[in-house]
Design an enzyme around this catalytic site. Structure first.
Site, mmCIF file in Angstrom:
data_model
loop_
_atom_site.group_PDB
_atom_site.id
_atom_site.type_symbol
_atom_site.label_atom_id
_atom_site.label_comp_id
_atom_site.label_asym_id
_atom_site.label_seq_id
_atom_site.Cartn_x
_atom_site.Cartn_y
_atom_site.Cartn_z
ATOM 1 N N LYS A 110 -11.579 4.446 19.031
ATOM 2 C CA LYS A 110 -10.198 4.594 18.554
ATOM 3 C C LYS A 110 -9.361 5.166 19.668
ATOM 4 C CE LYS A 110 -7.950 3.877 14.654
ATOM 5 N NZ LYS A 110 -8.249 2.879 13.625
HETATM 6 P P1 NAD Z 1 1.939 1.302 9.469
HETATM 7 O O1 NAD Z 1 2.495 2.172 10.516
HETATM 8 O O2 NAD Z 1 2.228 -0.152 9.487
HETATM 9 O O3 NAD Z 1 2.422 1.833 8.027
HETATM 10 C C1 NAD Z 1 2.215 3.150 7.586
HETATM 11 C C2 NAD Z 1 2.968 3.376 6.276
HETATM 12 O O4 NAD Z 1 2.673 4.693 5.822
HETATM 13 C C3 NAD Z 1 4.490 3.298 6.420
HETATM 14 O O5 NAD Z 1 5.031 2.751 5.228
HETATM 15 C C4 NAD Z 1 4.887 4.767 6.543
HETATM 16 O O6 NAD Z 1 6.222 5.022 6.138
HETATM 17 C C5 NAD Z 1 3.890 5.403 5.586
HETATM 18 N N1 NAD Z 1 3.672 6.830 5.831
HETATM 19 C C6 NAD Z 1 3.584 7.467 7.027
HETATM 20 N N2 NAD Z 1 3.414 8.784 6.821
HETATM 21 C C7 NAD Z 1 3.388 8.967 5.474
HETATM 22 C C8 NAD Z 1 3.267 10.104 4.638
HETATM 23 N N3 NAD Z 1 3.141 11.340 5.160
HETATM 24 N N4 NAD Z 1 3.271 9.916 3.291
HETATM 25 C C9 NAD Z 1 3.410 8.692 2.770
HETATM 26 N N5 NAD Z 1 3.551 7.577 3.507
HETATM 27 C C10 NAD Z 1 3.547 7.727 4.840
HETATM 28 O O7 NAD Z 1 0.369 1.592 9.473
HETATM 29 P P2 NAD Z 1 -0.797 0.663 8.927
HETATM 30 O O8 NAD Z 1 -1.270 -0.199 10.039
HETATM 31 O O9 NAD Z 1 -0.367 0.045 7.625
HETATM 32 O O10 NAD Z 1 -1.950 1.733 8.680
HETATM 33 C C11 NAD Z 1 -1.991 2.510 7.486
HETATM 34 C C12 NAD Z 1 -3.386 3.097 7.306
HETATM 35 O O11 NAD Z 1 -4.350 2.046 7.258
HETATM 36 C C13 NAD Z 1 -3.850 4.014 8.432
HETATM 37 O O12 NAD Z 1 -4.660 5.027 7.881
HETATM 38 C C14 NAD Z 1 -4.690 3.109 9.309
HETATM 39 O O13 NAD Z 1 -5.651 3.831 10.070
HETATM 40 C C15 NAD Z 1 -5.346 2.255 8.245
HETATM 41 N N6 NAD Z 1 -5.833 0.959 8.745
HETATM 42 C C16 NAD Z 1 -4.984 0.073 9.343
HETATM 43 C C17 NAD Z 1 -5.468 -1.161 9.757
HETATM 44 C C18 NAD Z 1 -4.574 -2.228 10.345
HETATM 45 O O14 NAD Z 1 -5.060 -3.349 10.557
HETATM 46 N N7 NAD Z 1 -3.297 -1.974 10.589
HETATM 47 C C19 NAD Z 1 -6.836 -1.463 9.599
HETATM 48 C C20 NAD Z 1 -7.666 -0.536 8.976
HETATM 49 C C21 NAD Z 1 -7.139 0.666 8.555
#
Ligand code: NAD
Length: 418
Positions: A110
């Site tokens: 990561k």
């Molecule tokens: P992103 O940046 O696209 O979206 C994050 C969302 O969470 C946004 O809507 C943001 O406003 C919201 N957010 C941020 N802080 C917050 C808080 N304190 N309370 C409530 N909402 C909050 O990110 P993403 O890619 O969708 O990733 C989200 C989660 O999924 C992370 O934990 C990431 O590690 C995990 N993840 C992502 C992927 C991927 O392919 N993008 C894959 C596996 C896991």
């Protein structure tokens, strides 16, 4: 020299404790335990960036490679104000277990930069990304370590990473996944994590005897994972009653019109200001009396302090590590069914694997093929996890971890590391 143990309040310590439990379950030999407790390599760099106003700011950046026993390291890069070594270590270890669980030929890694991307211009993000990529270029590579998007990063940032790496090493599309389609990205990658969440939600509900139309779902986070999970779950017939972003959310117990919400957000509207629902705080969303909760934002949103307010009977972990270990134990004791992160959000890395494969072969798959292969892999992983959980009367997290750790340990022995 032995590296310092993580601090008592650290999420990485929780990941180590879970690993130790599983190592006991599997009666792992001491050498394998020692090798898998701590990451193989941790890089901490300072990243200077010229800001638009002419000043220079220095950001802390990280790349942690946890285990490469099963193949090249694989894992996203996070841009977030709270990204630090402890968080990046936690996420790197989870990547090792996730890739092993869905049986991809990758290890776990990561990356992260401690910054607030919402407060930076596109030019500043471009310069930050290029400098970060140059600074980690000596430890990444198509057969070494392949970054991808995560919280706060996206396809554009992957395009800049690919370009910066290409300036050093020549054109190398397979160096990152989650790229734009026009630069060798895979069809279906953007939606993949949320698609995986919705596939697993459907499989779990089938097993629990729940009909989609009779199942209400709240989704925290309306970014990449949360918005696609909500959209595709709604298409599959689930009733999405609430979604939120970092500011606040929107709630409608009769079900939100997700297509209308998408139009509202695309038009520059705020999630909380959606006219088809009522404004709710993130705290209220987590405490809603609905059937399924899908935390899809940041880590440790449910802890021992607030888990008493959670009223759903099912949690699908779209985000990584959304539950602290204490909250996980308390919710398990209350009979809440938890689909763990290493299974629930594995759709993203699975399609990243397809993207890497396509880049190496210089061949493109159509979206139908991507989505059907994704469904096949996740369905198999889900069945394996459910079967082991039922056989040993253990939680799905413990079952998923047993499968993953056993696979990594086998690779370690076969390579002759121990
Ligand atoms: P992103 O940046 O696209 O979206 C994050 C969302 O969470 C946004 O809507 C943001 O406003 C919201 N957010 C941020 N802080 C917050 C808080 N304190 N309370 C409530 N909402 C909050 O990110 P993403 O890619 O969708 O990733 C989200 C989660 O999924 C992370 O934990 C990431 O590690 C995990 N993840 C992502 C992927 C991927 O392919 N993008 C894959 C596996 C896991």
């Amino acid at each position: 020299m032995v590296r310092a143990e993580p601090a008592p309040q650290s999420s990485f310590r929780e990941v180590i404790q879970l690993f130790e439990q599983i190592a006991d379950d599997l009666q792992l030999e001491q050498e394998v335990r020692l090798l898998l407790r701590m990451p193989y390599r941790e890089l901490h760099i300072e990243v200077p960036v010229r800001m638009d106003d002419g000043s220079v700011r220095v950001f802390s950046g990280y790349r942690v490679q946890h285990s490469g026993a099963r193949g090249p390291y694989k894992g996203g890069v996070r841009y977030h104000p709270q990204a630090d070594l402890d968080e990046v270590r936690t996420l790197a270890a989870l990547m090792t277990w996730k890739c092993a669980l869905v049986d991809l030929p990758f290890g776990g890694a990561k990356g992260g930069v401690q910054c607030d991307p919402s407060a930076m211009s596109q030019d500043e993000l471009n310069r930050l990304t290029r400098r970060y990529t140059q600074n980690i270029a000596h430890i990444i590579g198509v057969n070494r370590d392949i970054p991808a998007p995560d919280l706060g990063t996206n396809a554009q940032i992957m395009a800049w990473m690919m370009d910066a790496y290409g300036q050093l090493e020549g054109h190398t599309p397979g160096i990152v996944t989650g790229k734009p389609i026009a630069l060798g990205g895979s069809y279906g990658r953007e939606a993949a994590t949320g698609r995986g969440v919705s596939i697993l939600l459907r499989l779990l509900c089938e097993d629990l005897g729940r009909q989609p139309a009779a199942t209400s779902v709240a989704v925290q986070g309306y970014g990449n994972v949360g918005s696609w999970a909500a959209r595709l779950a709604a298409e599959a017939g689930f009733r999405i009653v609430a979604v939120s972003n970092s500011a606040a959310g929107t709630h409608n117990e009769h079900g939100l019109d997700i297509a209308a919400l998408d139009r509202h957000v695309r038009g520059g509207g705020d999630v909380a200001g959606f006219p088809g629902g009522e404004r709710c705080s993130n705290k209220e969303l987590l405490a809603l009396s609905c059937d399924v909760l899908i935390p899809s934002a940041i880590g440790e949103v449910i802890t021992e302090q607030n888990c008493g307010t959670v009223r759903t009977k099912v949690i699908v972990e779209g985000a990584n590590h959304p539950l602290s270990a204490g909250a996980d134990a308390a919710l398990n004791d209350r009979g809440v069914v938890i689909l763990p992160d290493i299974l629930a959000n594995a759709g993203g890395v699975t399609v990243s694997y397809f993207e890497w494969t396509q880049n190496i072969q210089q061949f493109r798959w159509d979206e139908t093929r991507v989505n059907s292969e994704l469904e096949r892999i996740l369905t198999q992983a889900y069945r394996d996890v459910r079967a082991l959980a039922q056989e040993h009367s253990i939680t799905m997290r413990r079952s998923a971890m047993r499968i993953a750790v056993a696979r990594v340990a086998e690779a370690i022995r076969l390579r002759g590391f121990v």
